[in-house]
Design a protein around this motif. Structure first.
Motif, PDB file in Angstrom:
ATOM      1  N   SER A 170       0.832  -1.212   0.000  1.00 36.26           N
ATOM      2  CA  SER A 170       0.000   0.000   0.000  1.00 36.26           C
ATOM      3  C   SER A 170       0.860   1.253   0.000  1.00 36.26           C
ATOM      4  CB  SER A 170      -0.903   0.009   1.233  1.00 36.26           C
ATOM      5  OG  SER A 170      -0.133   0.278   2.400  1.00 36.26           O
ATOM      6  N   SER A 171       0.235   2.380  -0.312  1.00 40.96           N
ATOM      7  CA  SER A 171       0.945   3.661  -0.274  1.00 40.96           C
ATOM      8  C   SER A 171       1.414   3.984   1.137  1.00 40.96           C
ATOM      9  CB  SER A 171       0.028   4.780  -0.781  1.00 40.96           C
ATOM     10  OG  SER A 171      -1.146   4.876   0.018  1.00 40.96           O
ATOM     11  N   PHE A 172       0.626   3.597   2.149  1.00 38.24           N
ATOM     12  CA  PHE A 172       1.006   3.853   3.536  1.00 38.24           C
ATOM     13  C   PHE A 172       2.321   3.146   3.869  1.00 38.24           C
ATOM     14  CE2 PHE A 172      -3.772   3.100   3.791  1.00 38.24           C
ATOM     15  CZ  PHE A 172      -4.084   4.407   3.440  1.00 38.24           C
ATOM     16  N   GLN A 173       2.432   1.890   3.422  1.00 39.52           N
ATOM     17  CA  GLN A 173       3.637   1.112   3.691  1.00 39.52           C
ATOM     18  C   GLN A 173       4.833   1.669   2.931  1.00 39.52           C
ATOM     19  OE1 GLN A 173       1.743  -2.528   2.418  1.00 39.52           O
ATOM     20  NE2 GLN A 173       1.666  -3.333   4.494  1.00 39.52           N
ATOM     21  N   LEU A 174       4.626   2.035   1.674  1.00 33.01           N
ATOM     22  CA  LEU A 174       5.726   2.549   0.853  1.00 33.01           C
ATOM     23  C   LEU A 174       6.233   3.893   1.353  1.00 33.01           C
ATOM     24  CD1 LEU A 174       4.349   1.552  -2.652  1.00 33.01           C
ATOM     25  CD2 LEU A 174       6.464   0.695  -1.620  1.00 33.01           C
ATOM     26  N   LYS A 175       5.350   4.706   1.907  1.00 29.76           N
ATOM     27  CA  LYS A 175       5.756   6.035   2.386  1.00 29.76           C
ATOM     28  C   LYS A 175       6.885   5.919   3.407  1.00 29.76           C
ATOM     29  CE  LYS A 175       3.956  10.304   4.460  1.00 29.76           C
ATOM     30  NZ  LYS A 175       4.325  11.217   3.364  1.00 29.76           N
ATOM     31  N   HIS A 176       6.869   4.838   4.194  1.00 24.40           N
ATOM     32  CA  HIS A 176       7.866   4.677   5.252  1.00 24.40           C
ATOM     33  C   HIS A 176       8.876   3.583   4.919  1.00 24.40           C
ATOM     34  CE1 HIS A 176       5.924   7.595   7.761  1.00 24.40           C
ATOM     35  NE2 HIS A 176       4.777   6.980   7.633  1.00 24.40           N
ATOM     36  N   CYS A 177       9.197   3.454   3.634  1.00 22.21           N
ATOM     37  CA  CYS A 177      10.276   2.568   3.194  1.00 22.21           C
ATOM     38  C   CYS A 177      11.512   3.396   2.864  1.00 22.21           C
ATOM     39  CB  CYS A 177       9.855   1.769   1.959  1.00 22.21           C
ATOM     40  SG  CYS A 177       8.744   0.398   2.322  1.00 22.21           S
ATOM     41  N   ARG A 178      12.674   2.803   3.086  1.00 19.20           N
ATOM     42  CA  ARG A 178      13.932   3.485   2.779  1.00 19.20           C
ATOM     43  C   ARG A 178      14.799   2.653   1.840  1.00 19.20           C
ATOM     44  NH1 ARG A 178      18.739   4.659   7.091  1.00 19.20           N
ATOM     45  NH2 ARG A 178      18.468   2.417   7.231  1.00 19.20           N
ATOM     46  N   LYS A 179      14.945   1.337   2.142  1.00 17.84           N
ATOM     47  CA  LYS A 179      15.812   0.468   1.353  1.00 17.84           C
ATOM     48  C   LYS A 179      15.054  -0.632   0.612  1.00 17.84           C
ATOM     49  CE  LYS A 179      20.027   0.961   4.140  1.00 17.84           C
ATOM     50  NZ  LYS A 179      21.086   0.201   4.896  1.00 17.84           N
ATOM     51  N   PHE A 180      13.782  -0.773   0.855  1.00 21.19           N
ATOM     52  CA  PHE A 180      12.988  -1.841   0.244  1.00 21.19           C
ATOM     53  C   PHE A 180      13.178  -1.850  -1.277  1.00 21.19           C
ATOM     54  CE2 PHE A 180       8.742  -2.744  -1.750  1.00 21.19           C
ATOM     55  CZ  PHE A 180       8.835  -4.125  -1.661  1.00 21.19           C
ATOM     56  N   LYS A 181      13.473  -3.051  -1.813  1.00 23.19           N
ATOM     57  CA  LYS A 181      13.758  -3.175  -3.243  1.00 23.19           C
ATOM     58  C   LYS A 181      13.213  -4.494  -3.779  1.00 23.19           C
ATOM     59  CE  LYS A 181      17.645  -4.708  -4.998  1.00 23.19           C
ATOM     60  NZ  LYS A 181      17.181  -5.582  -6.107  1.00 23.19           N
ATOM     61  N   PRO A 182      12.132  -4.441  -4.532  1.00 21.10           N
ATOM     62  CA  PRO A 182      11.663  -5.668  -5.179  1.00 21.10           C
ATOM     63  C   PRO A 182      12.501  -5.981  -6.418  1.00 21.10           C
ATOM     64  CG  PRO A 182      10.231  -3.848  -5.756  1.00 21.10           C
ATOM     65  CD  PRO A 182      11.250  -3.297  -4.793  1.00 21.10           C
ATOM     66  N   HIS A 183      12.467  -7.238  -6.838  1.00 21.65           N
ATOM     67  CA  HIS A 183      13.096  -7.624  -8.105  1.00 21.65           C
ATOM     68  C   HIS A 183      12.185  -7.248  -9.274  1.00 21.65           C
ATOM     69  CE1 HIS A 183      15.297  -9.707 -11.134  1.00 21.65           C
ATOM     70  NE2 HIS A 183      14.406 -10.668 -11.287  1.00 21.65           N
ATOM     71  N   ILE A 184      10.873  -7.388  -9.045  1.00 23.91           N
ATOM     72  CA  ILE A 184       9.873  -6.953 -10.025  1.00 23.91           C
ATOM     73  C   ILE A 184       8.888  -6.050  -9.296  1.00 23.91           C
ATOM     74  CG2 ILE A 184       8.130  -7.646 -11.707  1.00 23.91           C
ATOM     75  CD1 ILE A 184       9.434 -10.435 -11.763  1.00 23.91           C
ATOM     76  N   ASP A 203       1.576  13.707  -2.671  1.00 26.54           N
ATOM     77  CA  ASP A 203       2.163  12.855  -1.634  1.00 26.54           C
ATOM     78  C   ASP A 203       1.780  11.399  -1.862  1.00 26.54           C
ATOM     79  OD1 ASP A 203       3.514  12.774   1.181  1.00 26.54           O
ATOM     80  OD2 ASP A 203       1.655  11.635   1.436  1.00 26.54           O
ATOM     81  N   TYR A 204       0.520  11.172  -2.232  1.00 23.03           N
ATOM     82  CA  TYR A 204       0.036   9.812  -2.509  1.00 23.03           C
ATOM     83  C   TYR A 204       0.779   9.194  -3.686  1.00 23.03           C
ATOM     84  CZ  TYR A 204      -3.223   6.179  -4.121  1.00 23.03           C
ATOM     85  OH  TYR A 204      -3.791   4.995  -4.546  1.00 23.03           O
ATOM     86  N   SER A 205       0.876   9.922  -4.805  1.00 25.44           N
ATOM     87  CA  SER A 205       1.542   9.375  -5.987  1.00 25.44           C
ATOM     88  C   SER A 205       3.032   9.187  -5.738  1.00 25.44           C
ATOM     89  CB  SER A 205       1.305  10.276  -7.202  1.00 25.44           C
ATOM     90  OG  SER A 205       1.818  11.576  -6.989  1.00 25.44           O
ATOM     91  N   PHE A 206       3.650  10.114  -5.006  1.00 25.19           N
ATOM     92  CA  PHE A 206       5.069   9.967  -4.671  1.00 25.19           C
ATOM     93  C   PHE A 206       5.310   8.698  -3.863  1.00 25.19           C
ATOM     94  CE2 PHE A 206       8.685  10.688  -1.796  1.00 25.19           C
ATOM     95  CZ  PHE A 206       9.689  10.992  -2.715  1.00 25.19           C
ATOM     96  N   SER A 207       4.413   8.407  -2.919  1.00 15.25           N
ATOM     97  CA  SER A 207       4.544   7.186  -2.123  1.00 15.25           C
ATOM     98  C   SER A 207       4.431   5.959  -3.008  1.00 15.25           C
ATOM     99  CB  SER A 207       3.471   7.160  -1.029  1.00 15.25           C
ATOM    100  OG  SER A 207       3.645   8.228  -0.122  1.00 15.25           O
ATOM    101  N   LYS A 208       3.497   5.959  -3.949  1.00 19.20           N
ATOM    102  CA  LYS A 208       3.355   4.828  -4.872  1.00 19.20           C
ATOM    103  C   LYS A 208       4.626   4.617  -5.686  1.00 19.20           C
ATOM    104  CE  LYS A 208      -0.925   3.340  -4.274  1.00 19.20           C
ATOM    105  NZ  LYS A 208      -1.177   1.995  -3.707  1.00 19.20           N
ATOM    106  N   LEU A 209       5.201   5.700  -6.193  1.00 13.84           N
ATOM    107  CA  LEU A 209       6.379   5.606  -7.057  1.00 13.84           C
ATOM    108  C   LEU A 209       7.631   5.167  -6.297  1.00 13.84           C
ATOM    109  CD1 LEU A 209       5.781   8.780  -9.223  1.00 13.84           C
ATOM    110  CD2 LEU A 209       5.636   6.410 -10.000  1.00 13.84           C
ATOM    111  N   LYS A 210       7.601   5.237  -4.964  1.00  7.29           N
ATOM    112  CA  LYS A 210       8.752   4.785  -4.182  1.00  7.29           C
ATOM    113  C   LYS A 210       9.029   3.297  -4.358  1.00  7.29           C
ATOM    114  CE  LYS A 210       9.964   6.263  -0.177  1.00  7.29           C
ATOM    115  NZ  LYS A 210       9.994   6.568   1.274  1.00  7.29           N
TER     116      LYS A 210
END
Length: 417
Positions: A170-184, A203-210
């Motif tokens: 979710s966007s909420f989870q991504l907003k507070h990610c720093r190093k998270f990196k999926p392969h896909i 802010d919402y779209s920026f969180s998604k793009l993280k």
């Protein structure tokens, strides 16, 4: 493990004791952290969780936030249920305290790099379910987790270096990610959503793009070109593929097919899964068909975008729509074009009635005092070839315990036992 503790600090405050917070407190203690867990709400479930954590030697509380204990932590793991405007969140900003999501923390300790992460405003759960079934059908070891209901951090013991991890994020989870990196990484779509939590659409779209920002040349990103142009630029070194459904293929199927291709799964396996996929409960769930009239339960719909998505699945002027609930958007005007094209009748329930009745006045929507009354009106209005669609575009908490309770009540009213 010790390197992570040395980097972020041993003392962690877990804010929120929903499922992700509870599982995080348990797992972080196992990993060697000194955990304090707190939730401002006070329910029987939370009290039981506080007691269960206490038996594990974890200090926990509910009914309040002990600010001093939170401030003394080295870092904070925060629940998506705690909004930025809350008192505790504002205190964290004042203290300049490092704040991470459960997704971020789980990524530090996951032994697999085969991570497929899917986010978007609509369609996440169906997409990750399709991907999980495709990988399983291909004989891969796969774990489905994240925002779908079972937190990633609680599944770490089931994951090895060969496991494919399929995450709904979710966007909420991504907003507070720093190093998270999926392969896909997959971004299905962006529509105005959760603006009761995010201060702005930006802010919402920026969180998604993280989801893409830490990916490397060895990784893959999937995105719609229009979303990239509207909300970009996308800062990522990953190989880019555009989502581009062909023929009768849906956006979600296209995303799942492209993930399968990257994972080297044959098209025959993908097609087999698609043919046998019956959909998910409360997500465009066709559950009743009588005298040429079908009923579809889309109770998971909580946004205007998800209502539009649902309407577009049906022929013009064939939908008898039941919608409404607790408002979580500034307007429903964006639904008007789809409603004009698809809906022959609209019945509105819940707290959203005044706004929907005003904004959609030209379509002459009808209000109903209850879901039962709305169902009675809808069935009386439907003719052969029509669909009675329950797609609320709102949260459920004005009249129901959850979207699941809401959907189950709708089904029982349409199809009595």
């Amino acid at each position: 493990m010790n390197s992570i503790i040395n980097e972020v600090g041993k003392k962690v405050a877990v804010l929120g004791l929903g499922e992700s917070g509870y599982q995080s407190a348990l797992e972080l203690q196992k990993l060697g952290f000194d955990v304090f867990a707190t939730d401002k709400s006070d329910t029987q479930v939370l009290r039981e969780r506080v007691e269960a954590l206490g038996r594990k030697g974890i200090h926990a509380e509910c009914g309040k936030h002990s600010f001093e204990r939170v401030q003394s932590a080295d870092w904070v793991l925060i629940s998506p249920g705690i909004p930025p405007q809350s008192e505790i969140y504002q205190a964290l900003l004042k203290w300049k305290k490092p704040v991470y999501s459960e997704i971020e923390a789980a990524s530090w300790f996951c032994s697999s790099k085969k991570i497929v992460a899917v986010t978007g405003s609509c369609g996440k759960t169906t997409t990750v379910t399709l991907i999980q079934r495709i990988l399983k059908e291909a004989g891969r070891d796969v774990v489905l987790c994240g925002n779908i209901g079972n937190p990633w951090i609680g599944e770490l013991s089931k994951i090895n270096s060969d496991t494919w991890v399929v995450l709904e994020v979710s966007s909420f989870q991504l907003k507070h990610c720093r190093k998270f990196k999926p392969h896909i990484g997959v971004l299905l779509n962006i529509h105005a959503n959760h603006l009761d939590w995010h201060p702005t659409l930006e802010d919402y779209s920026f969180s998604k793009l993280k989801i893409f920002e830490n990916m490397t040349e060895q990784d893959w990103m999937l995105i719609q070109k229009l979303d990239e142009e509207k909300y970009g630029p996308v800062r990522s070194a990953a190989t880019k593929h555009y989502l581009n459904p062909v023929g009768q293929e849906s956006l979600l199927e296209n995303a799942a097919r492209q993930v399968a291709e990257i994972a080297d799964v044959s098209f025959s396996v993908v097609d087999h899964v698609f043919r046998n996929f019956e959909g998910l409960e409360h997500r465009l769930e066709k559950f009743w068909d009588k005298d040429g009239i079908q009923a579809v339960n889309d109770s998971k719909s909580t946004t205007p975008a998800s209502l539009i998505w649902a309407l577009e699945r049906y022929p013009d002027q064939s939908v008898v729509l039941i919608t409404g609930g607790r408002v979580k958007t500034p307007s429903f005007m964006e639904c008007l074009p789809a409603l004009k094209a698809k809906a022959k009748k609209i019945v509105v329930i819940g707290e959203a009635q005044p706004m929907m009745l005003q904004e959609w006045a030209e379509l002459k929507p009808e209000s109903a005092e209850s879901l039962a009354a709305a169902c009675k009106t809808a069935l009386a209005s439907a003719k052969k070839g029509d669909t009675v669609l329950f797609s609320p575009a709102c949260s459920s908490f004005d009249m129901f315990k959850s979207y699941i309770d809401r959907g189950n009540q709708f089904k029982s009213l349409i199809r009595p036992k």
